[in-house]
Design a protein around this motif. Sequence first.
Motif, PDB file in Angstrom:
ATOM      1  N   SER A  30      -2.015  -4.355  26.206  1.00  0.00           N
ATOM      2  CA  SER A  30      -2.321  -4.000  24.825  1.00  0.00           C
ATOM      3  C   SER A  30      -1.692  -2.651  24.461  1.00  0.00           C
ATOM      4  O   SER A  30      -1.116  -2.494  23.373  1.00  0.00           O
ATOM      5  CB  SER A  30      -3.838  -3.954  24.616  1.00  0.00           C
ATOM      6  N   LEU A  98      -3.080  -8.571  18.034  1.00  0.00           N
ATOM      7  CA  LEU A  98      -4.301  -9.128  17.451  1.00  0.00           C
ATOM      8  C   LEU A  98      -5.077  -9.952  18.468  1.00  0.00           C
ATOM      9  O   LEU A  98      -6.313  -9.875  18.525  1.00  0.00           O
ATOM     10  CB  LEU A  98      -3.941  -9.984  16.231  1.00  0.00           C
ATOM     11  N   CYS A 100      -5.084  -9.557  21.764  1.00  0.00           N
ATOM     12  CA  CYS A 100      -5.735  -8.597  22.674  1.00  0.00           C
ATOM     13  C   CYS A 100      -6.958  -7.974  22.007  1.00  0.00           C
ATOM     14  O   CYS A 100      -8.003  -7.788  22.645  1.00  0.00           O
ATOM     15  CB  CYS A 100      -4.753  -7.496  23.077  1.00  0.00           C
ATOM     16  N   GLY A 101      -6.830  -7.654  20.713  1.00  0.00           N
ATOM     17  CA  GLY A 101      -7.954  -7.070  19.976  1.00  0.00           C
ATOM     18  C   GLY A 101      -9.134  -8.008  19.879  1.00  0.00           C
ATOM     19  O   GLY A 101     -10.296  -7.595  20.054  1.00  0.00           O
ATOM     20  N   PHE A 102      -8.868  -9.293  19.616  1.00  0.00           N
ATOM     21  CA  PHE A 102      -9.948 -10.282  19.551  1.00  0.00           C
ATOM     22  C   PHE A 102     -10.676 -10.376  20.891  1.00  0.00           C
ATOM     23  O   PHE A 102     -11.918 -10.393  20.948  1.00  0.00           O
ATOM     24  CB  PHE A 102      -9.389 -11.660  19.186  1.00  0.00           C
ATOM     25  N   GLU A 104     -10.861  -8.155  23.369  1.00  0.00           N
ATOM     26  CA  GLU A 104     -11.607  -6.935  23.677  1.00  0.00           C
ATOM     27  C   GLU A 104     -12.838  -6.789  22.787  1.00  0.00           C
ATOM     28  O   GLU A 104     -13.891  -6.326  23.236  1.00  0.00           O
ATOM     29  CB  GLU A 104     -10.678  -5.727  23.520  1.00  0.00           C
ATOM     30  N   SER A 105     -12.724  -7.175  21.515  1.00  0.00           N
ATOM     31  CA  SER A 105     -13.864  -7.055  20.593  1.00  0.00           C
ATOM     32  C   SER A 105     -14.952  -8.073  20.918  1.00  0.00           C
ATOM     33  O   SER A 105     -16.141  -7.738  20.988  1.00  0.00           O
ATOM     34  CB  SER A 105     -13.404  -7.252  19.149  1.00  0.00           C
ATOM     35  N   ARG A 454     -12.547  -5.511  12.890  1.00  0.00           N
ATOM     36  CA  ARG A 454     -12.037  -4.369  13.651  1.00  0.00           C
ATOM     37  C   ARG A 454     -10.753  -4.745  14.401  1.00  0.00           C
ATOM     38  O   ARG A 454      -9.875  -3.900  14.597  1.00  0.00           O
ATOM     39  CB  ARG A 454     -13.101  -3.860  14.615  1.00  0.00           C
ATOM     40  N   SER A 455     -10.652  -6.000  14.817  1.00  0.00           N
ATOM     41  CA  SER A 455      -9.425  -6.455  15.482  1.00  0.00           C
ATOM     42  C   SER A 455      -8.252  -6.451  14.510  1.00  0.00           C
ATOM     43  O   SER A 455      -7.138  -6.036  14.858  1.00  0.00           O
ATOM     44  CB  SER A 455      -9.629  -7.860  16.051  1.00  0.00           C
ATOM     45  N   SER A 458      -7.288  -2.902  13.948  1.00  0.00           N
ATOM     46  CA  SER A 458      -6.620  -2.290  15.100  1.00  0.00           C
ATOM     47  C   SER A 458      -5.111  -2.518  15.038  1.00  0.00           C
ATOM     48  O   SER A 458      -4.330  -1.708  15.545  1.00  0.00           O
ATOM     49  CB  SER A 458      -7.179  -2.854  16.414  1.00  0.00           C
ATOM     50  N   GLN A 518     -12.626   1.267  17.155  1.00  0.00           N
ATOM     51  CA  GLN A 518     -13.186   0.002  17.642  1.00  0.00           C
ATOM     52  C   GLN A 518     -14.708  -0.042  17.552  1.00  0.00           C
ATOM     53  O   GLN A 518     -15.294  -1.097  17.386  1.00  0.00           O
ATOM     54  CB  GLN A 518     -12.742  -0.190  19.116  1.00  0.00           C
TER      55      GLN A 518
END
Length: 572
Positions: A30, A98, A100-102, A104-105, A454-455, A458, A518
């Motif tokens: 990420s 996106l 990776c963000g999903f 992690e979130s 938030r994703s 990010s 985040q």
Amino acid sequence: MSRLEAKKPPLFISEPLTGDAVSQSLSLLSRILKSSYGPAGRLKQLHNGVGGCVCTTSQSSALLGHLSISQPVLRVLTASVQNHVSRFSDCGLFTAILCCGFIESFRSLNVAPFTVIKVSKHLLSLCMDHLKSEACGCRVSVDFSSVGTLACLVRSILTSKPACMLNKTEVDHLTSLILKAFIFTVPCHVETKAVLGKCVIVPVKGRRVVDSTVLPGLLIETPEIQLGKPLAVKRTGSNMIKIALFSVSMSGDGFNPEEGTIAVHHGVSLEVSELNQLLSVGKQLVKDEVGLVMCQKVMHPSLKQYLKENGVIAVDRAGLCLMEPLSRMTGSQPIASIYSLSPDCYGSLKDLCVVSFAPKHFLHLIPEDTVICSLILCNRSETAWDELKRVCETAEHVLQLTMKEPLALLGGGCTETHLASYIRHKSSILPASTFKDLDCSQTQYQLVAEGFCRSLESVARSLSHDSEEILTDMVYGHCWFVPSGSPCVSKWSDLVSKCGCGMNGNTEDLSWRFLQGQFGSPVIQGCPKEPSVKVSDLLTLDCFAAKCSGLQVALETANLILDLSYIIEDQN
């Protein structure tokens, strides 16, 4: 006798996302992707550690193609992104960041994965419905009767890759060339189904970018043809040049042993027999008034000399990649055998000439109807040229996708923050029946929705690489960047002039707020409005089809990874 080893049992890894190794690898990937994102993205040098070429890039196709990834979870992620890029050419980093963000979130939520997947799919459907509606505030219609919006789209792609090392003059020059090349590939006369042509990129390295140009037709590099000498070429009665295109080898070096066994009579030379057949083909070509013979592979020197003596230009080693555009441009059918020659296979050209760029000489094939063109692409270094070639191919593909669906999305992080604002508003006014249908509580839905938003945000934050403050407004939901080192002021409008996409200015009070990290507190806001003005010469735009697909691929891949219970690895 060789030593035999007992087979090892497969390795079972349960709940792979809870392991430190996967978390650290995902976090590292990420960070690599985020630091490469956007016009100010940091370049990456990739090499295999044991020599070979070094790739300097910030493009997803080159990054993911050169990275060696052993973690099974990350291989799923990168394979999905690479598949998306192979289909759309654009928004690869957006999709990967996106996704990776999903992951992690969502994995940090105290909500069952099954519920997260159901709710996130519903959120995705809300996004897609909004993006496809006329009321969407981050969507721009593309008018093909004017090049303004198309130029913004191409310029946004060119400026997003710093490894190309382009200044404003060069960006403007290449933008006009790419648009000109694209217009060449659009057929003038369409009877039933329109098929776009092709732009062939011709490399000229070590020259200035502004020396690049576009020519109709094809350029074939021919070192043996000297510039300045008149090009005598045979023409038909209608003043056209007849062309024969061979896909078979004409070298006369014998048959391929893989094709079977050949019985040869005593005293007969196979090489002489094949050369005689080649010369027989040459005589037939001269008789049929062919003016140009193109061979994909090697041509025998005696045949080339014979054709030259009879006023026929012969070019060999054309290569496989040029066969399809050559066939389409001239109307010729590639001839696959020297033992069967039909006049129906011939094509035609309007004209033929020799052009020169730097030390290279080219044969310029000029067609009657132009749907094939050549982009002579120049850049100062090989590294910058390689990156620029990928960018130009992406731009051409994006224009083709935009012709099918004449829409674009606002860039510069504005689409992501706008969608986040829209989802926050929409999720706060959903009826109770929605939660019942999804078999979740309102609290669970809000938690997943906030992680979803938030994703998206990010991705917008990833455009900042120099510690800028990032704002979003409470009216349009657009993204705003405050330059690093700016003084403290009472009004944000004193520091920001335009939003990330360039559509909105600071002429009105837009109630800016910081774009939270985040784990900031949720923000309640109204539905973002549609900007009143949608015309600008310097809008930052993204491909509609590529970004919509990237959004879907990112969520579907994240949900697939979140749903993994076991990884089973064969250790043998």
